[in-house]
Design an enzyme around this catalytic site. Structure first.
Site, PDB file in Angstrom:
ATOM      1  N   LYS A 194      -3.963  -6.059  -1.711  1.00 20.73           N
ATOM      2  CA  LYS A 194      -2.720  -5.281  -1.746  1.00 20.73           C
ATOM      3  C   LYS A 194      -1.676  -5.947  -2.660  1.00 20.73           C
ATOM      4  O   LYS A 194      -1.970  -6.912  -3.346  1.00 20.73           O
ATOM      5  CB  LYS A 194      -2.199  -5.069  -0.322  1.00 20.73           C
ATOM      6  CG  LYS A 194      -3.217  -4.395   0.627  1.00 20.73           C
ATOM      7  CD  LYS A 194      -3.397  -2.915   0.364  1.00 20.73           C
ATOM      8  CE  LYS A 194      -4.617  -2.302   1.005  1.00 20.73           C
ATOM      9  NZ  LYS A 194      -4.636  -2.200   2.452  1.00 20.73           N
TER      10      LYS A 194
HETATM   11  C1  PLP Z   1      -5.379  -1.656   3.691  1.00 21.52           C
HETATM   12  C2  PLP Z   1      -4.959  -0.460   4.456  1.00 21.52           C
HETATM   13  C3  PLP Z   1      -4.832  -0.446   5.854  1.00 21.52           C
HETATM   14  C4  PLP Z   1      -5.266  -1.589   6.703  1.00 21.52           C
HETATM   15  O1  PLP Z   1      -4.675  -2.755   6.345  1.00 21.52           O
HETATM   16  P1  PLP Z   1      -5.164  -4.153   6.980  1.00 21.52           P
HETATM   17  O2  PLP Z   1      -4.016  -5.062   6.696  1.00 21.52           O
HETATM   18  O3  PLP Z   1      -6.406  -4.518   6.238  1.00 21.52           O
HETATM   19  O4  PLP Z   1      -5.409  -3.930   8.422  1.00 21.52           O
HETATM   20  C5  PLP Z   1      -4.333   0.678   6.461  1.00 21.52           C
HETATM   21  N1  PLP Z   1      -3.986   1.764   5.772  1.00 21.52           N
HETATM   22  C6  PLP Z   1      -4.128   1.810   4.428  1.00 21.52           C
HETATM   23  C7  PLP Z   1      -3.705   3.031   3.704  1.00 21.52           C
HETATM   24  C8  PLP Z   1      -4.639   0.710   3.735  1.00 21.52           C
HETATM   25  O5  PLP Z   1      -4.806   0.758   2.418  1.00 21.52           O
END
Ligand code: PLP
Length: 395
Positions: A194
């Site tokens: 991210k």
């Molecule tokens: C990455 C992601 C999640 C989950 O995030 P984590 O931190 O890995 O639990 C949830 N929703 C979206 C849209 C994502 O891209």
């Protein structure tokens, strides 16, 4: 595994500086690896940058979505609607609470939940007495949803909004940071792919002080040391002392460690520079690919995308299908990806009665979608190579 050193271009890559490493090193020499001052420092900086009163750091965004649902009153019998074009967490969090999940099809231009589809579905649900309790819109690829229209619908029909801004750290909508208005609470992810990373990690923000208190309790076992929140606070008469704590409801251990918070705080300072770099790379992809048989991501004048992803769709005229293009790009050392397999088509959700054709726009998008490499350290030469190999395959 293939890595940047072999000439492989991943679809996403974290940015770790010497300052980040020093910040984590310093933390390791400090007194607290968890529950020390680094967590609140990260929360305060994140809240300030996103123009929001309260930020609660958690172990990942999925945990943030879970406690967000709980704090907004979701439980057995509740109805939660989300976008099919998301990671499974956006729906699973409601299932964790015993709620029923449904989806609203996407706007094929923005690839976010369609507000027209939402309005139509709400009208039908009102007649049937099946209005949702909570909406979880997702800012796909970092582009904020139609938040003002969603807020108006939420006020009219009486549901809450938990925005999944996992892709949208640092994004803005109508000149305000994502998370500062419109949604009751907003979730961000700090997974390594991210925008800002803590390895694994997440944040949930809200302007509502009472909701923030509830989220803090749910993050940490439902245990409080705040005497004003206790059923039986310590007094000289009742023989209770400073050791005393109370568990007032069922909570989890969803805390972020101080090691992670130190990394997150250090990363936050470069977030705006990274967003600008991602946008410049997106502009460059637009220029390189504009003539090809591809549908490129849309821009909206009233919002600033965080550009987590640069996702294209293969048009009808493309010479090769998505599976073939995907395999050829991977074989050429280009780490493309696909976001997302529509959640309702997963076996778990099929078993709950969903059929692929229930949300045809999300399925049509998925069948043509390809996320190209996009991260701040991507070089123009690498980007040129991605565009050249892709265009050779499709044009
Ligand atoms: C990455 C992601 C999640 C989950 O995030 P984590 O931190 O890995 O639990 C949830 N929703 C979206 C849209 C994502 O891209």
């Amino acid at each position: 595994m293939a890595s940047a050193a072999d000439g492989f271009i991943p679809y996403s890559r974290q940015e770790i500086s010497e300052e980040d490493i020093a910040a984590v090193g310093a933390l390791l020499r400090s007194d607290f690896l968890t529950q020390g001052p680094a967590g609140p420092a990260f929360e305060a900086a994140f809240a300030e940058r996103h123009g929001v009163g309260h930020a609660i750091a958690v172990s990942n965004a999925t945990a943030a979505l879970h406690i967000g649902c709980l704090a907004l009153g979701i439980g057995p019998g509740s109805r939660v609607w989300t976008s099919p074009n998301s990671f499974v967490s956006s729906a699973n969090c409601a299932v964790f609470c015993g709620a029923t999940v449904d989806f609203v099809d996407i706007d094929p231009i923005t690839r976010n939940m369609g507000v027209d589809a939402l309005a139509a579905k709400l009208e039908t649900a009102e007649k049937r007495g099946t209005l949702p309790d909570l909406l979880i819109p997702v800012d796909f690829a970092g582009l904020p949803c139609d938040l003002a229209e969603m807020r108006a619908l939420a006020d009219r029909y009486g549901f809450a909004i938990l925005e999944d801004a996992s892709h949208a750290t640092g994004a803005a909508y109508r000149d305000e940071p994502v998370g500062s208005r419109h949604a009751d609470a907003t979730v961000f992810s700090f997974h390594a792919v991210k925008i800002v990373t803590t390895g694994e990690g997440g944040m949930i923000v809200t302007q509502d002080a009472a909701l923030a208190e509830r989220l803090r309790l749910l993050r940490s076992h439902g245990v409080t040391r705040d005497e004003t929140a206790m059923k039986r606070a310590p007094t000289p008469e009742n023989g209770l002392g400073a050791w005393y704590y109370e568990m007032t409801e069922l909570g989890w251990n969803y805390r972020l460690t101080d090691l992670q918070a130190a990394l997150g705080l250090s990363q936050l300072g470069r977030m705006d520079e990274w967003r600008a770099r991602r946008e410049a790379l997106a502009d460059r992809y637009d220029a390189l690919l504009g003539e090809g048989p591809l549908r490129l991501p849309v821009r909206r004048a009233d919002r600033v995308s965080a550009w987590h992803l640069y996702a294209v769709e293969l048009a009808d005229e493309a010479r090769a299908g998505r599976a073939e293009v995907f395999a050829a790009l991977r074989a050429a050392g280009i780490g493309v990806n696909v976001h997302y397999i529509p959640i309702h088509t997963q076996p778990f959700y099929r078993q709950r009665g969903f059929r692929s054709e229930d949300f045809p726009k999300a399925v049509a998008y998925y069948e043509r979608a390809l996320s190209l490499p996009l991260f701040p350290a991507l070089t123009e030469a690498q980007q040129d190579r991605v565009a050249r190999v892709l265009l050779d395959l499709v044009a």
